[in-house]
Every structure is written in structure tokens, then in C-alpha cells.
Write an enzyme that holds these catalytic residues in place. Structure first.
Site, PDB file in Angstrom:
ATOM      1  N   ASN A 110      21.548  -6.780  -1.559  1.00 36.08           N
ATOM      2  CA  ASN A 110      21.558  -5.609  -0.687  1.00 36.08           C
ATOM      3  C   ASN A 110      21.122  -5.959   0.726  1.00 36.08           C
ATOM      4  OD1 ASN A 110      21.861  -2.942  -0.007  1.00 36.08           O
ATOM      5  ND2 ASN A 110      20.781  -2.212  -1.795  1.00 36.08           N
ATOM      6  N   ARG A 161      12.080  -7.243  -2.857  1.00 36.84           N
ATOM      7  CA  ARG A 161      12.346  -8.575  -3.393  1.00 36.84           C
ATOM      8  C   ARG A 161      11.078  -9.415  -3.483  1.00 36.84           C
ATOM      9  NH1 ARG A 161      15.217  -6.813   0.534  1.00 36.84           N
ATOM     10  NH2 ARG A 161      17.375  -6.153   0.197  1.00 36.84           N
ATOM     11  N   LYS A 201      25.688 -12.558  -9.689  1.00 37.85           N
ATOM     12  CA  LYS A 201      26.076 -13.072  -8.376  1.00 37.85           C
ATOM     13  C   LYS A 201      25.089 -14.112  -7.867  1.00 37.85           C
ATOM     14  CE  LYS A 201      26.515 -13.056  -3.755  1.00 37.85           C
ATOM     15  NZ  LYS A 201      25.507 -13.535  -2.783  1.00 37.85           N
ATOM     16  N   PRO A 218      31.002 -16.962  -7.547  1.00 37.11           N
ATOM     17  CA  PRO A 218      30.176 -15.798  -7.218  1.00 37.11           C
ATOM     18  C   PRO A 218      31.024 -14.644  -6.677  1.00 37.11           C
ATOM     19  CG  PRO A 218      29.380 -17.789  -6.078  1.00 37.11           C
ATOM     20  CD  PRO A 218      30.705 -18.120  -6.683  1.00 37.11           C
ATOM     21  N   ASP A 220      30.856 -11.228  -4.682  1.00 36.26           N
ATOM     22  CA  ASP A 220      30.180 -10.228  -3.867  1.00 36.26           C
ATOM     23  C   ASP A 220      31.243  -9.319  -3.263  1.00 36.26           C
ATOM     24  OD1 ASP A 220      31.289 -11.368  -1.476  1.00 36.26           O
ATOM     25  OD2 ASP A 220      29.863 -12.975  -1.730  1.00 36.26           O
ATOM     26  N   PHE A 262      36.068 -16.536   0.726  1.00 35.06           N
ATOM     27  CA  PHE A 262      34.935 -15.771   1.237  1.00 35.06           C
ATOM     28  C   PHE A 262      34.840 -15.859   2.758  1.00 35.06           C
ATOM     29  CE2 PHE A 262      30.532 -15.935   2.765  1.00 35.06           C
ATOM     30  CZ  PHE A 262      30.102 -14.671   2.418  1.00 35.06           C
TER      31      PHE A 262
END
Length: 269
Positions: A110, A161, A201, A218, A220, A262
DNA sequence: AGACAGGGGAGTG
DNA sequence: CACTCCCCTGTC
């Protein structure tokens, strides 16, 4: 200043594609901080010029001994990916230190790249040791076990976190983390998934960027967008389906395809 | 000035 | 699966 000849390598794509966070560009040089090291480096044509590191480190870090052409050939399954590779040719997957990599991607949930960068710089400044190179100031990354102070972690602006980092810091040690390099993708991933704050992820990022699992894929939001556009006719598909498709379609080096797609998708914005 | 989104994860139904 | 909340920061 030392130098090293390279081929099939682009330093700029490799450092700026979003896989690593603690670097800065100053006067044409990249100053790269990773764990205890701080080095400066630039590329002119097929030569790297560097200071405060070694040829041995650079070869390992940038995987310069890997057969790049073989990898590219391996993932060149269709025209979409071929086009993407062509525009970013020379991008490589960095072999990061697994501890710094794990904490980095723990910070990434996030969040966004500038913020992750800020968090890691604060963590280094708060817990590491000051180092300098040609007037450039940086900090070493703290060692495993050293991230146990809640208030200090909180001051690094990592938000919720902080609790994940603190728990991960005490629940896995460096030798176990490193030993995952020798384990299979599945075994290594299951171990990472046991850690708080580590989901699919984050686990796949750590596996790809630091534990030699080149088949990790991964997923995202950016990869999701790119994959849905190119391979799912813009249909909304679950992350799980995208990951499984990516791994089986691109194969052994799916992670390289992932990073090309990506970065390409991010540049399009 | 306040709403909103930004490279997810965990907990719930 | 789909949904919600998590805390922070930068942006409009």
C-alpha cells in the site's frame, strides 16, 4: 577509478526499474547503497566505471556472468514481450541481499516508490552507521536482529508496517534466510509466507530479487494492468490466475519477463 | 481543507 | 472470492 567491460547490460534500466531503492544519481554517477556497501558507478557505452567496490561484487550483484541472450530467447514467447524487451534491452535482475530485500518489500505494501525509498533511507539513518564516498553521505543498512525498537521504527514513517518489521526481525535469522537460496521455489515461498506482513506479492519479490528464483512472478497493480491488457483481452482476472499464467507461459525465467512488463507499463504510466 | 490513492496483507463472511 | 481496515504521505 576502476573499469569493467560489459555486454547486454544497461545500468540505468537495471537500477531505475523499481527493483532496488537505495540509490541516487549525482553528477552522472549512481551512488548505490546496499547493506554495508556504498559505491559509485556509471556506464559509458559498454564500460562500467566504478569506485569503492570490486569487479567480483559487481559481477554477482548485476549477474553479469549470466547468459543474457539465452534468458531473452527463453522468454521471447510472442510479439508483445519481444517489443517490450527490445525497448528495455539490457535490463537485468539484481541479486540483492535477502535481508535488505525482505525489509524493503515489507515496506512496499500500500505504498509507492518515493515513499519506500524514504522509509529505507530513514531506517538506515536511524539504525545504521554513517558512511561517505567522495562527499556523498549514506548509511549502512541495519543487520538482522537490529530492528526491534518500536518507537524508532515508527519514526521511520513506516506506519502499520512497523509491527511486521519488528516481528520479522525476531522470527527469521540471516542464515535461514540465505539458506532459502538453495531450496526450491515452493519450499522457500512457503517459509516466507509464514512471516507476518509477507503475502504472495512480497514473497515473490524477495524470491526473485534476492533468492535466485528467476521463475517467480510477482503480481502488483502494474503487472495486473499490463497482463490483462496484453494477455487477457482487458478482462479482470485474479492475481492468482495472472501469476499462474505468467509462470507457466514464460517459464524458467518468468521473473525477467515480469520485470520488463512491469517497468514498461510504469513508463507508460 | 478534505478527500483520495499509492507496487498489499490479514481478518472476516 | 469479495470486502474492509490497517497508518502514513503526497496530491489535487
Amino acid at each position: 577509478m576502476n573499469s569493467l567491460s560489459v555486454k547486454d547490460f544497461r545500468l540505468d534500466y537495471t537500477l531505475e526499474c523499481g527493483q532496488i531503492f537505495r540509490y541516487d544519481k549525482v553528477d552522472g554517477y549512481y551512488f548505490v547503497s546496499h547493506r554495508d556497501s556504498l559505491f559509485k558507478i556509471k556506464q559509458i557505452g559498454n564500460k562500467l566505471y566504478y569506485k569503492n567496490t570490486s569487479k567480483k561484487f559487481l559481477k554477482s550483484f548485476f549477474r553479469l556472468d549470466e547468459d543474457y541472450k539465452k534468458i531473452i530467447k527463453n522468454i521471447s514467447k510472442d510479439n508483445h514481450i519481444k517489443r517490450t524487451i527490445k525497448s528495455l534491452y539490457g535490463l537485468r535482475i539484481i541479486k540483492q541481499d535477502p535481508w535488505e530485500c525482505l525489509i524493503s518489500y515489507l515496506c512496499s505494501s500500500n505504498s509507492n516508490i518515493p515513499k519506500i525509498k524514504k522509509n529505507l533511507n530513514l531506517i538506515s539513518k536511524c539504525f545504521g552507521k554513517r558512511i561517505t564516498l567522495d562527499g556523498f553521505e549514506s548509511y549502512t543498512f541495519p543487520n538482522p536482529g537490529e530492528l526491534s525498537h518500536s518507537k524508532k521504527l515508527w519514526s521511520c514513517k513506516v506506519g502499520y508496517r512497523a509491527d511486521f518489521i519488528k516481528k520479522v526481525n525476531r522470527s527469521i535469522n540471516y542464515s535461514e534466510l540465505r539458506s532459502l537460496r538453495k531450496k526450491s521455489y515452493g519450499i522457500a515461498k512457503n517459509r516466507l509466507l509464514q512471516l507476518p506482513g509477507v503475502g504472495e506479492k512480497v514473497a515473490d519479490c524477495v524470491l526473485l530479487f534476492s533468492l535466485d528464483k528467476s521463475n517467480a512472478f510477482p503480481v502488483d497493480v502494474w503487472i495486473k494492468r499490463a497482463m490483462q491488457e496484453l494477455y487477457f483481452k482487458n478482462k479482470n482476472v485474479s492475481n492468482k490466475e495472472i501469476r499462474e499464467f505468467g509462470q507457466s507461459y514464460f517459464g524458467e525465467y518468468a521473473g525477467y519477463a515480469n520485470q520488463f512488463l512491469f517497468y514498461n507499463r510504469r513508463l507508460l504510466k
